[in-house]
Scaffold this active site. Structure first.
Site, PDB file in Angstrom:
ATOM      1  N   ILE A 116       0.889  -1.205   0.116  1.00 14.45           N
ATOM      2  CA  ILE A 116      -0.099  -0.196  -0.211  1.00 14.45           C
ATOM      3  C   ILE A 116       1.097   1.198  -0.146  1.00 14.45           C
ATOM      4  O   ILE A 116       1.645   1.533   0.915  1.00 14.45           O
ATOM      5  CB  ILE A 116      -1.024  -0.137   1.062  1.00 14.45           C
ATOM      6  CG1 ILE A 116      -1.911  -1.304   1.245  1.00 14.45           C
ATOM      7  CG2 ILE A 116      -1.780   1.465   1.271  1.00 14.45           C
ATOM      8  CD1 ILE A 116      -2.808  -1.357   2.510  1.00 14.45           C
ATOM      9  N   PRO A 117       0.958   1.922  -1.314  1.00 16.73           N
ATOM     10  CA  PRO A 117       2.370   2.822  -1.492  1.00 16.73           C
ATOM     11  C   PRO A 117       1.931   4.033  -0.651  1.00 16.73           C
ATOM     12  O   PRO A 117       1.850   5.120  -1.233  1.00 16.73           O
ATOM     13  CB  PRO A 117       1.997   2.979  -2.877  1.00 16.73           C
ATOM     14  CG  PRO A 117       0.873   2.788  -3.237  1.00 16.73           C
ATOM     15  CD  PRO A 117       0.286   1.705  -2.259  1.00 16.73           C
ATOM     16  N   CYS A 118       2.301   4.010   0.547  1.00 17.34           N
ATOM     17  CA  CYS A 118       2.261   5.592   1.407  1.00 17.34           C
ATOM     18  C   CYS A 118       3.444   6.360   0.901  1.00 17.34           C
ATOM     19  O   CYS A 118       3.512   7.417   1.100  1.00 17.34           O
ATOM     20  CB  CYS A 118       2.128   5.253   2.956  1.00 17.34           C
ATOM     21  SG  CYS A 118       3.495   3.798   3.610  1.00 17.34           S
ATOM     22  N   HIS A 119       4.477   5.691   0.333  1.00 17.18           N
ATOM     23  CA  HIS A 119       5.522   6.673  -0.241  1.00 17.18           C
ATOM     24  C   HIS A 119       5.171   7.285  -1.403  1.00 17.18           C
ATOM     25  O   HIS A 119       5.998   8.396  -1.426  1.00 17.18           O
ATOM     26  CB  HIS A 119       6.884   5.558  -0.595  1.00 17.18           C
ATOM     27  CG  HIS A 119       6.367   4.522  -1.564  1.00 17.18           C
ATOM     28  ND1 HIS A 119       5.638   3.235  -1.619  1.00 17.18           N
ATOM     29  CD2 HIS A 119       6.582   4.751  -2.725  1.00 17.18           C
ATOM     30  CE1 HIS A 119       5.833   2.692  -2.470  1.00 17.18           C
ATOM     31  NE2 HIS A 119       6.167   3.513  -3.461  1.00 17.18           N
ATOM     32  N   ARG A 120       4.166   7.195  -1.618  1.00 11.88           N
ATOM     33  CA  ARG A 120       3.635   8.016  -2.788  1.00 11.88           C
ATOM     34  C   ARG A 120       2.792   9.423  -2.622  1.00 11.88           C
ATOM     35  O   ARG A 120       2.454  10.049  -3.334  1.00 11.88           O
ATOM     36  CB  ARG A 120       2.810   7.076  -4.036  1.00 11.88           C
ATOM     37  CG  ARG A 120       3.833   5.961  -4.488  1.00 11.88           C
ATOM     38  CD  ARG A 120       2.799   5.219  -5.630  1.00 11.88           C
ATOM     39  NE  ARG A 120       3.541   4.045  -5.872  1.00 11.88           N
ATOM     40  CZ  ARG A 120       2.871   2.937  -6.404  1.00 11.88           C
ATOM     41  NH1 ARG A 120       1.506   2.927  -6.568  1.00 11.88           N
ATOM     42  NH2 ARG A 120       3.654   1.817  -6.742  1.00 11.88           N
TER      43      ARG A 120
END
Length: 151
Positions: A116-120
Site C-alpha cells: 500500500i504505497p504510502c511512499h507515494r
C-alpha cells in the site's frame, strides 16, 4: 493463525505477515521466529523482488488492513495512486473530505507499506517524513525506483 516471512531487500530486511489468506502487515525488521513460508507469503516475496528489480509496477495480492473505517479509506486512496506518480496529503484529504493532518496520521500508520504505497504521498512542498526504516531517505529511494523522484 499468523504466518510471517522475512526477505532481504535493497532497503534491508522486510517481514511480511499474513493471516487468514491475506497480507496484514509489512515490517522493517527481521522476524524473530522462523516459520515455514505459506504460498501467499512466497508469492508476496516474489512480487516484492520483481518490484525492486523494476519488473513489477502493480502488486496483485490479497491485503487486509486492520483499523478504523477512516484508516481503511486512506489506504484505499493510497492504493489507487499509480506506480511512478505521487499525490499530496491535501489531495487525499480533499478526496475523503477530511483534514490533511488526519490523512498524514493515517498514512504514517499504514500497516502494509510498499504494498500500500504510502511512499507515494508527499507534502505540498515536497518530501515529508516516512514511517519506514530510514525515514525520508527510504521514501526517496522508493520514489526514485519508480521514477517519481528525479533528484
Amino acid at each position: 493463525m499468523t504466518a510471517c516471512l522475512t526477505i532481504d531487500s535493497p532497503l534491508g530486511p522486510l517481514t511480511l505477515h499474513a493471516q487468514d489468506g491475506a497480507i496484514t502487515a509489512l515490517t522493517w525488521e527481521e522476524a524473530t521466529d522462523a516459520q515455514a513460508p505459506t504460498p501467499l507469503l512466497q508469492e508476496a516475496a516474489a512480487q516484492l523482488a520483481a518490484y525492486f528489480d523494476g519488473r513489477l509496477t502493480r502488486f496483485d495480492l490479497p491485503l487486509r488492513v486492520e483499523g478504523s473505517d477512516f484508516q481503511k479509506a486512506v489506504c484505499a486512496q493510497m492504493s489507487a495512486i499509480p506506480y511512478g506518480e505521487t499525490r499530496t496529503y491535501g489531495d487525499l484529504a480533499r478526496a475523503l473530505g477530511q483534514p490533511a493532518q488526519a490523512v498524514g496520521g493515517a498514512c504514517g500508520a499504514n500497516p502494509i507499506p510498499i504494498l500500500i504505497p504510502c511512499h507515494r504521498v508527499v507534502g505540498a512542498n515536497g518530501l515529508t517524513g516516512f514511517s519506514g526504516a530510514g525515514g525520508v531517505e527510504t521514501k526517496a529511494a522508493l520514489l526514485r525506483l519508480e521514477g517519481a523522484l528525479l533528484i
